[in-house]
Each structure stands twice: as C-alpha cells, then as structure tokens.
Scaffold this active site. Structure first.
Site, short mmCIF file in Angstrom:
data_model
loop_
_atom_site.label_atom_id
_atom_site.label_comp_id
_atom_site.label_asym_id
_atom_site.label_seq_id
_atom_site.Cartn_x
_atom_site.Cartn_y
_atom_site.Cartn_z
CB CYS B 293 -16.93 -45.39 73.37
SG CYS B 293 -16.17 -44.04 74.25
CB CYS B 444 -14.07 -40.45 75.89
SG CYS B 444 -14.36 -41.09 74.26
#
Ligand SMILES: [Zn+2]
Ligand SMILES: [Zn+2]
Lengths: 146, 488
Positions: B293, B444
């Site tokens: 990602c 994240c």
C-alpha cells in the site's frame, strides 16, 4: 509413391517433444530408428537427439549435424538391430511444415519429422518423405503405438 | 578399396552397406561407384554434375568432399565413409511482427519521415518495412511515471503512430526525481496531459490519446481494446494482474516492467500463447515483504533503465525482429550491475491463460482479496479509527500506543512522532512490547498493511484493543494539530 503406414511408439514421440521443448527457442534435431517391414509398415522405436552444429545465431533457424556423429549413432543403433528411418527437427514458433531449406536438403528415402514447438510446448508433429531423387514429397500419416 | 555407406544413402546402391572399388583417389571412388551402380548417379549428382549438398565423403574421419582433394592419393588401409549431411531449417518468414503486412502496406513514409528515421532505415532488419510497421502501430502505455517516462518518449521518438497514455494521477514534486517526462511547470497537472505535451514536442506527427482515468475492472477493456500492444508501467500488483488478465482475454501482447529500490524486471507476456503474469507470479509477494500500500522507493535512473528495455522489447515486437522476452523474465540488479534471464513456461493450470481458465471476465475478479489486502470472511472486522479521531486523542494526551508498521526506509520519509516502530514481519515476535491494557493504533502509509498487522497479531493470540488508522498516514497529511504535541 504409396503411402506408408508409420507406427511410432509413445516413448519416441515423447522423446522428440521433450527434445524440442528443451531446446526451444533453438532448433533441435535428431535421428529416428526402427524397422522397415515388407508390408510398407515402418516402425519408429527410438529417437536419438543430436547436436546442432550451427552457432548460437544460426541455431534459432537452422540445423546441421556432423556426418561423423550421424555415423557413430547409426553404427550403435545397428548393433541393437535398429535401422535409421529418418530425421526429426523442430520449428520453433513456426508451423509443422517443410521449409524451403528442408526441401532442398532432403535426403531421398528418409522420413522427415517436423515438430512445431512454441512457448507453450509442442504443437504438432508431421512427417514427410521424398522416396527418390526425382520423386515428389509426400506426407505420411502416422499412428502412435504403445 | 572398401567404401562404407551410411544407411541413409544405401538406397542409391541397392541397399549395400559396403562396396569394393578399385582406385586410390576420391575421383576413382566416385567414378567406380557410378560405374557399378549407374542408378546412383542421380542420387549423388545434381543436374549440373555437382555432388548433391547432402553427400559427404570422409577419409579417416576427415571431410574430403571438397573437389580440390579429389585427386589426392588415399592410403590403402584408410577408412572411407560415404555419409549424409543432415541439415534443414525453420521457415524464415514467421518471425512475425505483431503488425500485419496489410497494415504495413497501408502506410507510407514521406520525405520528412525518411530523414527523421534515418538511423532506423540504416538498419537492415528495420529498413522502410520496419519503420512502416512502427508507424502503423497502436500502443497503450499504462502509467506515465518512472517507467512510462522513457517508454513513452522512446516510442514517440521511434515513430510509433498512435500512443495512448493512461494515468489518473497528477504530477507531484516528488515525481520529478525519476519521472523525466514531466517538468517543474507540470506540477499539479494530470500526468497524462503532461506526457502528451512531451510527446507532441518530440514528434508532432504522433497521434496521442491522453486518458486521465483510473484503470480498474470497469475501465480496462475499453482502455486497451483495439490496440496492438500494451505496456505496463504501473507500480502496483493489483493493477498489474488486472492488466495482465485483460490482455490475455483480449489476446493483446503485454510488455511488463516493474521496479523496486535498485532492481527491475521485464518480460513479454500473453504473446502467442506464451506465459502470462500469473504464470510468472502465481501470487503477489506476501504483504510486508514488499509494501503493497505504499510506493516503494527507487533509485532515479532505474525507471530509465527498465523502461528503455520495455520500449526496446515493444519495438522488437512491432518490427518482428530479434528474440523477445516472451517466455522469459529479465531481472536487473543495478547495485551489483548484474542481470539474468530465467525461462518461464506457460502454466497449463493458470487461472487466466491455462487450458481450463477460471477467469473469463475481468469484472468478476476480486483483486483486493487476491492481493491479500482484504480481510478474510472468517476474520473479525478490524476497528477503524479516523485520522481526526486519532488527532483528537493525541491532543487530549489519552493513553495510546501507536505502532508504525512501515518498513524502515519508508519511515525516513515521514516519521510519526512517538510511534513504536515494528515492521510487519517482526510483529509476532515483538508483541510483548505492546501493553494489552492500552488501546493500540496501527499505522502504515495507506491503512491497508495496518489491517494485516492487526489480523496477524490477533491470530498470534494478542488480546488487547487494536485500531487501524483509516487511510493511513496519507489521510493524516491534512490534519492540523492545535499544539506542537503532534508535530507532524
Ligand atoms: Zn525445418
Ligand atoms: Zn498464465
């Protein structure tokens, strides 16, 4: 020329196909051994891979076999009671048909098997023969036998 | 003298394997053979009287077929062999271009073009025919980033007639370090439009289609349909598999390229029943090893190196020359300056290009699930925390553990203050560092790997309360803290 009945055992077909795939994208070639019987039946019982003498640039499109290596393979097979039936070679990424070069260099009386091979493996095997120097080229049908 | 005859040539000599001939030169032998077996003359010689190309005469293992030595004496005890020269070839004309002859013939090069493409025309294997194929070609480049930059510019310079550029992104300043098709003035412009301007600047004659859209299951077919070649210059596995599947289904060859840190890969996929991306990589790399990602960092010229190879492969396919990377994967390591090629075979049980494909439509496929970015059905839903809520909790100094699961090199770019740093691969081993009594927030870049982190810990038996920062750090970007505590 009368059509012959060619019977080729499965191991020989397997051998030819494996050789063609392993050598891909280069061309492969080898000899076919077996027996010619009186009633126009030809049995192919063994396929022997040969080295292509062409250099790496040429080996994608052409093959040439050293005559002495043909001789030594031929002698060894003779000792096992097998006679030479013909020659097989592969056509990487092209169809199973005789190229102009194949026709020009064809030895009369030998059966020529062409293996069409691609990325995905073997596509097709077809066989031809020019019975004598002034005969035309005839395609033979073959059947796989156990 | 005894002549030994190969079985392949015995039909000329009444199937005899050995023949005695008087004489002591090759000339004597050949004359003797045709005297004794008149029928063999036709087998040995062609109409002009030259030995046929498949005849070879060996004396003691040495080829003596050449006419110059036919009159030399031969020792009495020599081994004389009449052997075949077995040779042949594959048909030449099938090293096929992906552009048909009819399409090639439908275009012409004017004087200006002949001048412009001189360097190509000088190459024997390209020439006018090859250049016309290039002009007739219609190519889609998906992604106008680091890889797309060289691909698009070289294809335009080489004279590709129609180039479609697809990218939904805008040019950001951080792109300029490697995406050399864009300039400072292009910042905040759509990448597709900026790429179009560059192409027009190189080659006014190129027909450019700039599409500022996101490639997904709904759009991919219309993006590539009717084109000759697709070049994948994207940066994530989800899109790569999507493009791959569409190319296999539509039968359009695909030039795949990928870069990561200092390494890159190139392959030609879905070409003439060759392998596809799923044959090469049956599943994407496990999450946590490659950031799924986040866009990984890359050294600036890497896109130039790999993209240029992609452009070169594209031109080879269009012209129909050379050996392409179909059925092969090229890997380049720019730190060790090494490259290698591995052969890849089509997988006959491949879900897209196999013998019994399970995927027959692009729309039906769950890429999120496939790439491991979605929670399994059996798993408990992950509690999400909006970026505003996290900011509020930090401001109120509520007890909170923040775990940053990004890789070390990603954190160097934008650090999250006071976060506990545990890359995803170390989570299970280091779970003792977490206090189950305190709420824990996982972060994240985009909020997807953090979901994985939570599921991983849950599976490992961690009992504390866990939240996922929704949208990741990207979503925190616009949050303004009222005091210095956040310090983002
Ligand atoms: Zn051939
Ligand atoms: Zn596949």
């Amino acid at each position: 020329m009368d059509e012959k009945v060619i019977r080729i055992d499965r191991l020989s077909i397997f051998g030819m196909k494996t050789h063609a795939s392993l050598q891909y994208p280069d061309e492969c070639c080898g000899l076919m051994f077996g027996q010619r019987t009186k009633n126009k039946t030809v049995k192919i019982q063994e396929c022997v891979p040969l080295n292509n003498m062409e250099d790496s640039l040429q080996s994608k499109r052409h093959f040439t076999v050293s005559p002495m290596s043909v001789w030594s393979v031929e002698k060894a097979a003779g000792k096992r009671g097998l006679e030479i039936i013909g020659i097989y070679h592969s056509h990487p990424d092209t169809g199973a048909y005789l190229s102009k070069e194949d026709e020009e260099k064809m030895i009369p009386g030998q059966i020529y098997a062409v293996v069409s091979v691609g990325n995905e493996g073997c596509r097709e095997i077809r066989m031809w023969e020019k019975a004598s120097v002034d005969a035309g080229i005839v395609e033979h049908r073959y059947e796989g036998a156990l | 003298m005894k002549i030994i005859i190969s079985a392949t040539l015995r039909s000329f000599f009444g199937r005899r394997d050995e023949i005695e001939i008087k004489g002591n030169t090759i000339k004597d032998i050949l004359t003797g053979l045709t005297d004794e077996y008149p029928e063999s003359a036709k087998g040995l010689y062609d109409e002009d009287g030259s030995l046929r190309p498949f005849i070879r005469i060996f004396v003691n293992g040495e080829d003596r077929t050449g006419k110059s030595s036919h009159e030399e004496g031969i020792p009495e005890d020599a081994e004389i062999l009449l052997l075949p020269l077995i040779a042949g070839g594959a048909p030449e004309d099938e090293r096929k271009s992906i552009i048909s002859d009819e399409r090639r013939k439908a275009v012409a090069l004017d004087d200006k073009e002949i001048e412009r493409y001189e360097k190509h025309l000088l190459l024997r294997d390209i020439g006018v025919k090859g250049q016309k194929r290039i002009k007739a070609a219609r190519v889609v480049v998906i992604g106008a980033g680091a890889l797309g930059s060289p691909v698009i510019q070289y294809l335009a310079a080489a004279g590709v007639g129609t180039i479609k550029v697809v990218d939904f992104d805008m040019v950001a300043i951080s792109n300029l370090g490697s995406q050399v098709i864009h300039g400072t003035r292009d910042i905040k412009r759509p990448k597709a439009a900026s790429a179009k301007d560059t192409i027009k600047n190189i080659n006014r004659d190129t027909e450019v289609i700039a599409e500022n859209i996101k490639v997904d299951a709904q759009t991919i077919i219309s993006v590539i349909e009717g084109f000759d070649l697709v070049i994948d210059c994207t940066d994530n596995y989800k899109t790569r598999y999507l493009i791959n599947d569409a190319c296999v289904l539509l039968g359009i060859p695909l030039v795949f390229g990928a870069i990561y840190q200092y390494e890159g890969q190139v392959s030609v996929l879905a070409k003439d029943k060759g392998p596809c991306l799923r044959c090469l990589f049956p599943s994407p790399p496990p999450p946590g090893i490659v950031p799924t990602c986040a866009e990984g960092g890359t050294i600036s010229p890497l896109g130039g190196i790999i993209g240029s190879i992609q452009a070169n492969e594209a031109l080879k396919l269009i012209i129909g020359i050379g050996e392409t990377l179909s059925g092969k994967l090229l890997s380049v390591d720019t730190l060790g300056l090494r490259s290698n090629i591995v052969k890849v075979k089509r997988n006959c049980s491949c879900p897209v290009c196999g013998d019994k494909p399970a995927i027959t439509e692009v729309v039906d496929f769950d890429y999120e699930d496939f790439c491991g970015l979605k929670e399994d059905d059996g798993e408990l839903p992950v509690e999400g925390l909006a970026s505003e809520e996290l900011a509020r909790r930090i401001e109120r100094k509520e007890p909170l553990t923040i775990v940053d699961v990004r890789e070390p090199y990603e954190r160097a770019i934008r650090r999250f203050p006071d976060a506990l740093v545990i890359p995803i691969g170390q989570l299970v081993r280091r779970q003792k560092e977490l206090n189950p009594e305190i709420d824990t927030v996982f972060i994240c870049k985009e909020g997807k790997r953090s979901i994985l982190a939570i599921n991983t810990l849950r599976e490992a038996g961690y009992k504390g309360v866990m939240y996922n920062l929704k949208g990741g750090l990207d979503a925190m970007r616009d949050i303004i803290f009222s005091n210095e505590a956040g310090g983002l």
